[in-house]
Structures are given as C-alpha cells and as structure tokens.
Design an enzyme around this catalytic site. Structure first.
Site, PDB file in Angstrom:
ATOM      1  N   LYS A   1      -1.383 -10.916 -46.637  1.00 41.03           N
ATOM      2  CA  LYS A   1      -1.971 -10.542 -47.828  1.00 41.03           C
ATOM      3  C   LYS A   1      -0.794 -10.152 -48.620  1.00 41.03           C
ATOM      4  O   LYS A   1      -0.677 -10.326 -50.001  1.00 41.03           O
ATOM      5  CB  LYS A   1      -3.001  -9.550 -47.933  1.00 41.03           C
ATOM      6  CG  LYS A   1      -4.407 -10.553 -47.614  1.00 41.03           C
ATOM      7  CD  LYS A   1      -5.588  -9.586 -47.880  1.00 41.03           C
ATOM      8  CE  LYS A   1      -6.779 -10.174 -47.248  1.00 41.03           C
ATOM      9  NZ  LYS A   1      -7.942  -9.128 -47.436  1.00 41.03           N
TER      10      LYS A   1
ATOM     11  N   LYS B   1      -8.784 -23.151 -43.093  1.00 40.99           N
ATOM     12  CA  LYS B   1     -10.122 -22.768 -43.256  1.00 40.99           C
ATOM     13  C   LYS B   1     -10.792 -22.653 -44.597  1.00 40.99           C
ATOM     14  O   LYS B   1      -9.793 -22.902 -45.393  1.00 40.99           O
ATOM     15  CB  LYS B   1     -10.069 -21.128 -42.830  1.00 40.99           C
ATOM     16  CG  LYS B   1     -11.210 -20.720 -41.549  1.00 40.99           C
ATOM     17  CD  LYS B   1     -10.922 -19.313 -41.621  1.00 40.99           C
ATOM     18  CE  LYS B   1     -11.833 -18.374 -42.278  1.00 40.99           C
ATOM     19  NZ  LYS B   1     -12.040 -17.181 -41.841  1.00 40.99           N
TER      20      LYS B   1
ATOM     21  N   LYS C   1     -12.461 -18.854 -50.000  1.00 37.80           N
ATOM     22  CA  LYS C   1     -13.031 -18.483 -51.483  1.00 37.80           C
ATOM     23  C   LYS C   1     -11.799 -18.658 -52.584  1.00 37.80           C
ATOM     24  O   LYS C   1     -11.786 -18.834 -53.603  1.00 37.80           O
ATOM     25  CB  LYS C   1     -13.366 -16.908 -51.433  1.00 37.80           C
ATOM     26  CG  LYS C   1     -14.887 -17.112 -51.234  1.00 37.80           C
ATOM     27  CD  LYS C   1     -15.619 -15.656 -51.498  1.00 37.80           C
ATOM     28  CE  LYS C   1     -15.288 -14.660 -50.013  1.00 37.80           C
ATOM     29  NZ  LYS C   1     -16.034 -13.372 -50.007  1.00 37.80           N
TER      30      LYS C   1
END
Ligand code: TRP
Length: 341
Positions: free
Chosen positions: A113, A204, A207
């Site tokens: 991240k 994957k 969102k």
C-alpha cells in the site's frame, strides 16, 4: 457453557462485493449459530489512506446494512462501529509503545500500500496492524476468521499478545494460570472461497479496481448482473473445467457457480464439461440473480430505515463496550497507570 467467541471486521471503503460475501460474510453467517460473534466496521482503518469525509459515515451504514441483509442477526451477534469505542484507539496507543518498529517494517500489506501512496504515506498506515491487534485482543476471541491476506496481521497480533503478557503478565489480576491477554487462533478461509476479478482471472476481485465491470457488488440489479456476466472475460475454448492453470477465468466462473448454487464440485464439473460459454453464462446469471436479489431487497429496506439501523449500532456499541472496557482497564492496571480520579 459459553460459546466460543469470534471477531472480525471489514473496512467501510465502498460497496461490498461477491468476494467479501463468499470469502467472509457467508462464513460468519454459518458460524453464527455456534459462536458468540463480534463483527464491526473498521472505519479507523479506512482513514489510513486518503478518504472522502462526505462518504465515511454513509459507508459505515452500508456495510452494517449488508451484514444484516446477508443474514447476520443483530439479536444474536454484536455489530458495531470501531470508532464508537475509544478503547480501540487507546489500546492501539499502548501497544504502539511495546511493538518494535522492525515488526511493522516487515508487513507485506504495508509495503504494497505504501508504494501506491508515494511521499504521502502516513504513520497511520504503518500502524495499521497495531490497531488491528487492539481490535482483536480487546474482545478475547477464540477465533478470528480472515482471508489469506490477513494472515501476517494475525501473526503480529499473537506476537503482540505474547510480548505484552511477557512484559506485564505477572501483575495480571486474573492469576498466573490465565494470561493477561488471550492469544487468539486465526481461522484462515480456504482458497476455494477466493473470488477473482471478472476482467482478469489471476487477480483478486477488489473494491479498489477502477473497473466496475471487474466485480459483482452485492447490491447490483438483475440488469447489471446480466451485463457484467455478458461482458466478463472468458477464453476461446469449448467445454468448461476447474483447476486448469491456463484457464483462470474458467475456474473462477465455475467456482462462483458452484458456491452460489450450493452444488458439489464433481457435480458442477460433470454438468458443465461439455457446455460452451453461450450456454453457461445464462446459467450463472440466473443463479446470481436468484441468490443476490433477496440480499439487495433487504439491503435497500435497511438503508431506508436509518432509525432501525442506528438502533442496532447503538446496541452493538453498548454490548461491545462491556467487554472492551474491562480488557482495557486490566491492561492499564497491569502497565501501572494511575487510576482515574
Ligand atoms: N484489516 C482487515 C481487512 O482489511 C480489517 C480488520 C481490521 C480486521 N481490524 C480487524 C479483521 C480485526 C479482523 C479482525 O480485511
């Protein structure tokens, strides 16, 4: 006999999708009957990367409504908002002071991240797993059901608990046979429940993927479901099969069909072996609509009834607080803090 306790949470950062449902929420619903469940919206975690203040509270309600619409019963399970319990932030601070910095520098998710945040990466993002340890250890759960990607955070939680017990355990008022902080077991969801992107079967479902067509939200209308399946990526081969590494989309779509229709893998494999995409896609669309429509209808009703939803969250906060405040008090005593006057 008290039931084993279970705790988990999801960050309120947008619509929940099929991956959240099949990989997490559906398992919680199944575990609800034999476990004392604490399920929350991790809104303090949601602000570790830049967020929109105009959406945060709304997103919390959306996740709460989704939990209930999927079958979490607020009379049986405790549903609450992380930021409504100051104990989470407070215990995270105390853990910050006993967690070696190099434990956090090893965290894979932080590294991934942080790359995306560049120069602006916050201290909060680095601290994220310490807050998660506080979320967990406050409630003394037996199990923490999470996906594979959270395994390292669970290991860190256990390391923090062990370290804390080692440093301060002797002053535990519970006596020496019971540790100051209970060390929970991870319950890692099996790989079969891993839902992949509709645009790329090797990634994957997420969102944060910029393409809406890459995921199925739990609140998608039948028309939208139809469109997404029509447009999803496939391959030019005829006949469908599981577990062929060269056909990740095929494996993913068959798995979705299997999980939603509740059929055994062998049955699906046999039934679909000779199907072409043109025959399979309508079948999958039909199954999706059948399974998701009741969830969408209930979700919309809950979102329209703010009073009810907020009542659930108020009750959840009160129940959660009776557990969390006791743990925090025990921890502060063990650390030697002066009692509040
Ligand atoms: N980090 C988790 C995720 O992104 C969310 C989370 C926060 C969580 N606190 C938790 C999960 C405590 C389980 C237990 O999926």
């Amino acid at each position: 006999m008290a039931q084993p306790r279970l705790l988990s949470g999801i960050q309120p950062t947008g619509n929940l999708h099929l991956g959240n449902y099949l990989g997490a929420i559906r398992n919680w619903v199944n575990l609800q009957a034999g476990h004392d469940c604490y399920l929350f919206m991790a809104d303090l975690h949601a602000v570790t990367v830049p967020h929109d203040p105009a959406l945060l509270a709304h997103n919390v309600r959306k996740v709460a409504a989704t939990y209930i619409a999927c079958g979490i019963d607020p009379q049986v399970s405790t549903i609450f908002v992380q930021s409504h319990l100051p104990a989470h932030s407070e215990l995270a601070w105390l853990f910050n002071c006993i967690t070696p910095l190099n434990w956090l520098e090893r965290m894979i998710q932080f590294k991934e991240k942080a790359v995306k945040q560049g120069e602006n990466v916050s201290v909060g993002l680095q601290n994220y797993p310490v807050l998660q340890a506080a979320d967990i250890l406050l409630y003394e759960p037996d199990f923490v059901p999470v996906g594979e990607d959270q395994k390292q955070h669970l290991e860190l939680t256990r390391d923090i608990a062990h370290r804390f017990n080692h440093l301060f355990g002797e002053k535990s008022p519970k006596g020496s046979d019971q540790p100051l902080l209970k060390v929970p077991e991870p319950l890692i969801q099996k790989a079969g429940a891993r839902v992949m992107s509709l645009s790329d079967g090797s990634k994957k479902m997420s969102k944060s993927d910029p393409s809406e067509l890459s995921r199925i939200d739990l609140t998608d209308s039948p028309e939208l479901l139809q469109k997404k399946i029509k447009k999803c990526r496939t391959d030019p081969q005829r006949g469908l099969e599981f577990d062929n590494p060269d056909r990740p989309e095929c494996h993913n779509l068959l798995t979705l069909y299997m999980l939603l229709s509740g059929q055994a893998k062998d049955t699906v494999a046999a039934d679909c072996a000779d199907l072409g995409w043109g025959q399979f896609k309508p079948l999958l669309t039909e199954t999706l609509i059948e399974h998701l429509s009741p969830i969408r209808v209930q979700y919309e009703a809950l979102m329209a009834d703010t009073d009810y939803l907020d009542g659930v969250l108020r009750q959840g906060r009160d129940r959660a607080n009776t557990v969390a405040s006791l743990t925090l008090e025990r921890v502060k005593n063990a650390m030697g803090f002066m009692k509040p006057l």
